[in-house]
Structure formats: C-alpha cells, structure tokens
Scaffold this active site. Sequence first.
Site, short mmCIF file in Angstrom:
data_model
loop_
_atom_site.label_atom_id
_atom_site.label_comp_id
_atom_site.label_asym_id
_atom_site.label_seq_id
_atom_site.Cartn_x
_atom_site.Cartn_y
_atom_site.Cartn_z
N ASP A 3 -6.15 -8.05 2.15
CA ASP A 3 -6.31 -9.50 2.01
C ASP A 3 -7.23 -9.82 0.83
O ASP A 3 -6.97 -10.74 0.05
CB ASP A 3 -6.92 -10.09 3.29
CG ASP A 3 -6.02 -9.93 4.51
OD1 ASP A 3 -4.81 -9.71 4.32
OD2 ASP A 3 -6.54 -10.05 5.63
N GLU A 35 3.41 1.50 2.97
CA GLU A 35 4.49 0.51 2.89
C GLU A 35 5.49 0.87 1.81
O GLU A 35 6.71 0.74 2.00
CB GLU A 35 3.88 -0.87 2.63
CG GLU A 35 3.11 -1.41 3.82
CD GLU A 35 2.17 -2.56 3.47
OE1 GLU A 35 1.70 -3.25 4.40
OE2 GLU A 35 1.89 -2.76 2.27
N ASN A 44 0.85 -1.19 0.00
CA ASN A 44 0.00 0.00 0.00
C ASN A 44 0.89 1.24 0.00
O ASN A 44 2.13 1.14 0.00
CB ASN A 44 -0.97 -0.01 1.18
CG ASN A 44 -0.27 -0.04 2.54
OD1 ASN A 44 0.81 0.54 2.71
ND2 ASN A 44 -0.86 -0.72 3.50
#
Length: 306
Positions: free
Chosen positions: A260, A195, A192
């Site tokens: 996820d 990150e 993302n």
Amino acid sequence: MKPDLSNVRILVAGDVMLDRYWFGDVNRISPEAPVPVVRVERNEERLGGAANVARNTAALGARSSLLGITGDDEAGSVIKKLLEETGITPHLHRDETVSTIIKLRVIGRQQQLLRVDFENTPARDIIDRKLTRYSALLPEHDTIILSDYAKGAMLHVTDMITEARKAGKTVLVDPKGEDFTRYTGATVLTPNKGELRQIVGSWTSEEQLTEKAQRLREALRLDYLLLTRSEEGMSLYGEKRTVHIPAIAREVYDVSGAGDTVIAVLAAMMGSGMDIADAVAIANRAAGIVVGKLGAATVTPEELFA
C-alpha cells in the site's frame, strides 16, 4: 529535494477495510487447548486495504479521496470517522446487506498470534452505483490508484482503467488474482514476486525474468510494470528501459501494508511530475521504512527526505 504535493489530487478506489489490533500479554497456555491466553490490555483501529493506501497518500501531503464500499454498521462508521480525521475525502457506499471487512489481529509480546477476517461480497447494484460515482469523480483528480484485494469491489476494474486513461489520467493498479488481463491498459501495474509468478511462472535468471515481465507488460499494454521483490528491492520494466533498485537494508518488523505504501508513494511522486525511475527509488525507500513499523503504517515526508 522534497516535492510539493499539496496540489496533487489522488483518487483511490478499491476494497476498503478496517484493521483492528488487540494488544496484550501472554503468561500462560489455555487449559482448554494448547494455545496461548492473551490478556488484552489495549486496542487500536486503523484504516486498511484501499483505505490504507489513501491514508498513505494523505500522510505525504497529497489531496486524497477514497471511493469504496462498507457495511452500514459500526465498523463502517469508524472508517468514515478515521478518513475524516486523516484529511481524506470519503466517498463511501454504505451497503446494509453486507458487513464491513474487518481484519482483527491479536498481538502478544509484539508478535502476531492470530488474525481473524470478517468479510463478504457487496451486492451487484451497489458495485454498479460505485462505477457511476467513479465516473463523476474522475474530472476532479489527476492520478488514480485502483487497489484490488479481490474482495468484490473491483468488479468493473477494466472499465475503470479504460475510462480513466481516455480522460488522460495516470492509473496505477495493485493487482490480485490469476487474471491480469483485467488490468489491461493501466499506466503502472505493481505486482509482488508471488503475484507475478502466479501469472508468468517461475524464472531461473534475471534475463528470463526480464523477458517474462516485458512480455506481460506488452500483452497488457502497460506503460510500466513495477515488480516489488522484498529483500531484492524493485525492478521497473518499461518499453525503453529496465531499472533495478536494490532494497535498503533495514530490520524487517512487519511487511503488512508495505505494498500500500509503495503504490501510494509512487502515485504521489508521479503526480508531482517526477520521473518514474526517481519515483520508484523514493517508493523503495518508503518500503524500507514502513516494514520497520507494526501493522499497516505510513511514512512522512520528513522520514522520506531527511
């Protein structure tokens, strides 16, 4: 057109968790401290972490297996039971020296008031045995998802990627931490914004972002880098193309577990033979659906292809 996922074989490996939710009403402030008092009225247990990724792949109709580590405790038994009920084949190492990772969320009036985490690192010999089991499972699966939550189970992630790619498998990795060199050689990496910024630094324009993303992709020898950008949608960086997909405007209720869902949907669609740009578009649609649900949730084929 809805793809046939019944023959897509996906192995998810990573940090396995149990998500617990306590729901209640809040009518007063505690006399002991300035905090709300929640009268718990019901509770739920859901698969979390890598187990939630597997749950998302199974919800789409793929043949899903999960490799991970839990404690030899009540929470570990709950995870095994939930996996079996969901149609996921469990390959769990039960480590009696650790407790199963639990994330307990206290919800009052549909708002998260508190999260309590229970976690510790599994023993090295258990992690080593997990790698041996991974090698044995590779021939039975076509697509591999490595879900790294930095809880210790992915100590051998570099070797896992190398072995899977040598075996001709598609490998998707959800990364974590300050060292992305661990994920060298993956097919797709799905960070993302936060990150990625931790790895390449900030950017002030799309051109600068593209340059930094492509430089990282080349350094890590990735086929693709997929950047999930919340309200800005997603950007796919490959050797021959860069694709930007805007977010689907929906009311955001809860972003937990959205990553996820994205990697699970992407893996399932790629496993069916779909072009990656089309797969990303569907994963983006799935993200827009799942953030409108409470907690770690899933999407169904009916929701995706309505």
